[in-house]
Design an enzyme around this catalytic site. Structure first.
Site, PDB file in Angstrom:
ATOM      1  N   GLU A 242     -20.471 -47.981 -22.850  1.00 43.32           N
ATOM      2  CA  GLU A 242     -20.794 -47.428 -21.727  1.00 43.32           C
ATOM      3  C   GLU A 242     -20.306 -45.693 -21.578  1.00 43.32           C
ATOM      4  OE1 GLU A 242     -19.657 -49.809 -18.105  1.00 43.32           O
ATOM      5  OE2 GLU A 242     -18.783 -50.949 -19.418  1.00 43.32           O
TER       6      GLU A 242
ATOM      7  N   SER B 222     -21.320 -52.528 -16.656  1.00 41.55           N
ATOM      8  CA  SER B 222     -22.675 -52.030 -16.504  1.00 41.55           C
ATOM      9  C   SER B 222     -23.637 -52.698 -16.725  1.00 41.55           C
ATOM     10  CB  SER B 222     -22.750 -50.710 -16.964  1.00 41.55           C
ATOM     11  OG  SER B 222     -21.792 -49.706 -16.419  1.00 41.55           O
TER      12      SER B 222
ATOM     13  N   TYR C 214     -28.865 -46.672 -14.126  1.00 38.51           N
ATOM     14  CA  TYR C 214     -28.639 -45.264 -14.391  1.00 38.51           C
ATOM     15  C   TYR C 214     -29.933 -44.738 -14.585  1.00 38.51           C
ATOM     16  CZ  TYR C 214     -23.953 -47.412 -14.834  1.00 38.51           C
ATOM     17  OH  TYR C 214     -22.850 -48.147 -14.326  1.00 38.51           O
TER      18      TYR C 214
ATOM     19  N   ARG D 281     -15.091 -52.086  -7.022  1.00 36.80           N
ATOM     20  CA  ARG D 281     -16.464 -52.463  -6.503  1.00 36.80           C
ATOM     21  C   ARG D 281     -16.616 -53.945  -6.705  1.00 36.80           C
ATOM     22  NH1 ARG D 281     -20.235 -50.393  -9.800  1.00 36.80           N
ATOM     23  NH2 ARG D 281     -20.492 -52.456 -10.508  1.00 36.80           N
TER      24      ARG D 281
ATOM     25  N   ASP E 111     -19.187 -57.353  -7.146  1.00 37.97           N
ATOM     26  CA  ASP E 111     -20.914 -57.692  -7.010  1.00 37.97           C
ATOM     27  C   ASP E 111     -20.815 -59.069  -6.589  1.00 37.97           C
ATOM     28  OD1 ASP E 111     -21.243 -55.048  -8.006  1.00 37.97           O
ATOM     29  OD2 ASP E 111     -20.882 -55.628 -10.090  1.00 37.97           O
TER      30      ASP E 111
ATOM     31  N   GLU F  52     -18.038 -60.623 -10.084  1.00 37.05           N
ATOM     32  CA  GLU F  52     -17.005 -59.918 -10.677  1.00 37.05           C
ATOM     33  C   GLU F  52     -16.463 -58.621  -9.960  1.00 37.05           C
ATOM     34  OE1 GLU F  52     -18.647 -56.882 -13.753  1.00 37.05           O
ATOM     35  OE2 GLU F  52     -19.785 -58.828 -13.886  1.00 37.05           O
TER      36      GLU F  52
ATOM     37  N   ASN G   6     -15.257 -54.529 -10.380  1.00 35.69           N
ATOM     38  CA  ASN G   6     -15.242 -53.328 -11.405  1.00 35.69           C
ATOM     39  C   ASN G   6     -14.273 -52.563 -10.647  1.00 35.69           C
ATOM     40  OD1 ASN G   6     -15.736 -50.738 -12.593  1.00 35.69           O
ATOM     41  ND2 ASN G   6     -17.784 -51.545 -12.677  1.00 35.69           N
TER      42      ASN G   6
ATOM     43  N   GLY H  82     -18.610 -46.535 -11.087  1.00 37.36           N
ATOM     44  CA  GLY H  82     -19.341 -45.363 -11.463  1.00 37.36           C
ATOM     45  C   GLY H  82     -19.346 -44.288 -10.388  1.00 37.36           C
TER      46      GLY H  82
END
Length: 303
Positions: free
Chosen positions: A15, A141, A208, A247, A249, A265, A267, A271
Site C-alpha cells: 500500500e 486496502s 483510490y 474504520r 467495514d 474488519e 482498519n 486512509g
C-alpha cells in the site's frame, strides 16, 4: 504552533502509493495549521532519520505491513516518541484478520463464516461452497482480495505470477447485500456510509481512483440497523483496544433488521486521501480535514 511533526509515509508495503498520498495530504494540512512538518519516507534507516529530526510527534501515515501491524509502533515506543493512531497490541491484533475475528466473536459480534487455509488449498478448489471471498490474513486496502462466485473465478488467482501475500489465506462466505463503513473518532462513531461501486466490488482501484464508487452518507438504512452498525463498529474498536481513529467495514444482507449485519474488519490506519472515507465522515460530522489531523497530533502529544 511550533510543534514539530514527522509525517511517516510510504514504506515497503503493498500500500506504499496510497500511504504516500495520505502522507502528502496530512503534511499539507498540518502545515496549513502552523505545524512544522518533516516528511519521512519509511525505510530501513527510519530510526536514524527520526533521531536526526527529533520531532515532538510522529504522524503515522503508513498503511499495511510494518506501518499498521505494530512494527513501527514498537519502534516508536522504544524511541519514546508520541505517535498517532492505535498502539502496538491493537495494531497487531487488527491486521491479523483471523485473530481479530476471534476477538470480535468473543463479545458477540457477527462475522461471516470462514476458514484459514493455504493458497494451494484454495487453488485446488472446493475449500468452501461458492460464493466466497479469498483474502490475505494481514493486508489492507482490499489488496489480494478475490470474490469467487464460481470455481472458474479461481483462474484469476492462478494467473498471478505468485501469491505474494503470505502462506495463509482467509476464506469467508460471501455476504450478498450492501457495503457499509463506520468511522470511530475518540471512542465515538461518526456515521454510517454505504459504498456503492459502479462495477465489481470495492477493490483497490475503486478505493483510490476517482469516479469508481458512490459514497452515500448517511446510509439509507432502517434506524435500528443504522444504530446497530455504529454500535458494532464501536464494540470492535474497543475489544481490540484501539484509540484515536479507526474504520470498521461491514456487510448488510438487506434483511431489514440488525441480524443482517456482519463485521468484516477494523482498519487502524484509515486512509487520508482525497477519496478516503474517514475524512469524509469527519466532514459530515462538522470536522474539517485540517482540524481532524491536528486533533490526532494533539491527542498523541498529550500521551
Amino acid at each position: 504552533m511550533n510543534r514539530h511533526v514527522a509525517v511517516v509515509m510510504g514504506g515497503p508495503s503493498a500500500e506504499r502509493e496510497v500511504s504516500l498520498t495520505t502522507g502528502r495530504e496530512v503534511a499539507l494540512a498540518l502545515e496549513g495549521r502552523g505545524y512544522r512538518v518533516s516528511r519521512v519516507d519509511a525505510a530501513k534507516d527510519l530510526a536514524e532519520r527520526l533521531r536526526e529530526l527529533e520531532p515532538d510527534v510522529v504522524f503515522n501515515a503508513l498503511h499495511g505491513r510494518y506501518g499498521e501491524d505494530g512494527t513501527v509502533q514498537g519502534l516508536l515506543e522504544i524511541m519514546g516518541l508520541p505517535y498517532t493512531h492505535s498502539g502496538v497490541l491493537a495494531s497487531a491484533l487488527a491486521i491479523d484478520k483471523p485473530m481479530a475475528i476471534r476477538l470480535f466473536r468473543s463479545v458477540g459480534l457477527q462475522c461471516p463464516e470462514g476458514v484459514v487455509t493455504t493458497p494451494q488449498a484454495v487453488l485446488a478448489g472446493g475449500v468452501m461452497p461458492v460464493p466466497y471471498v479469498v483474502k490475505p490474513t494481514a493486508e489492507g486496502s482490499s489488496v489480494g482480495v478475490f470474490i469467487i462466485k464460481e470455481e472458474a473465478d479461481l483462474d484469476r488467482i492462478r494467473q498471478l505470477n505468485r501469491w505474494a501475500f503470505g502462506e495463509r489465506v482467509l476464506v469467508e462466505r460471501y455476504i450478498a447485500g450492501r457495503e457499509l463503513t463506520v468511522v470511530i473518532l475518540d471512542d465515538k462513531p461518526l456515521a454510517v456510509t454505504e459504498i456503492r461501486p459502479y462495477e465489481g466490488f470495492y477493490d483497490y482501484r475503486a478505493k483510490y481512483t476517482d469516479n469508481q464508487a458512490e459514497h452515500v452518507i448517511p446510509a439509507s438504512l432502517p434506524e435500528p440497523v443504522y444504530e446497530a452498525a455504529m454500535d458494532m463498529a464501536l464494540r470492535a474498536h474497543a475489544v481490540l483496544g484501539c484509540r484515536d481513529l479507526t474504520r470498521a467495514d461491514l456487510r448488510y444482507d438487506d434483511s431489514g433488521d440488525p441480524s443482517g449485519l456482519f463485521l468484516l474488519e477494523v482498519n487502524t490506519q484509515p486512509g487520508m486521501t482525497p477519496l478516503s472515507l474517514a475524512p469524509e465522515q469527519a466532514a459530515y460530522a462538522g470536522i474539517g480535514f485540517g482540524e481532524l489531523v491536528g486533533h490526532l497530533v494533539e491527542a498523541a502529544w498529550r500521551r
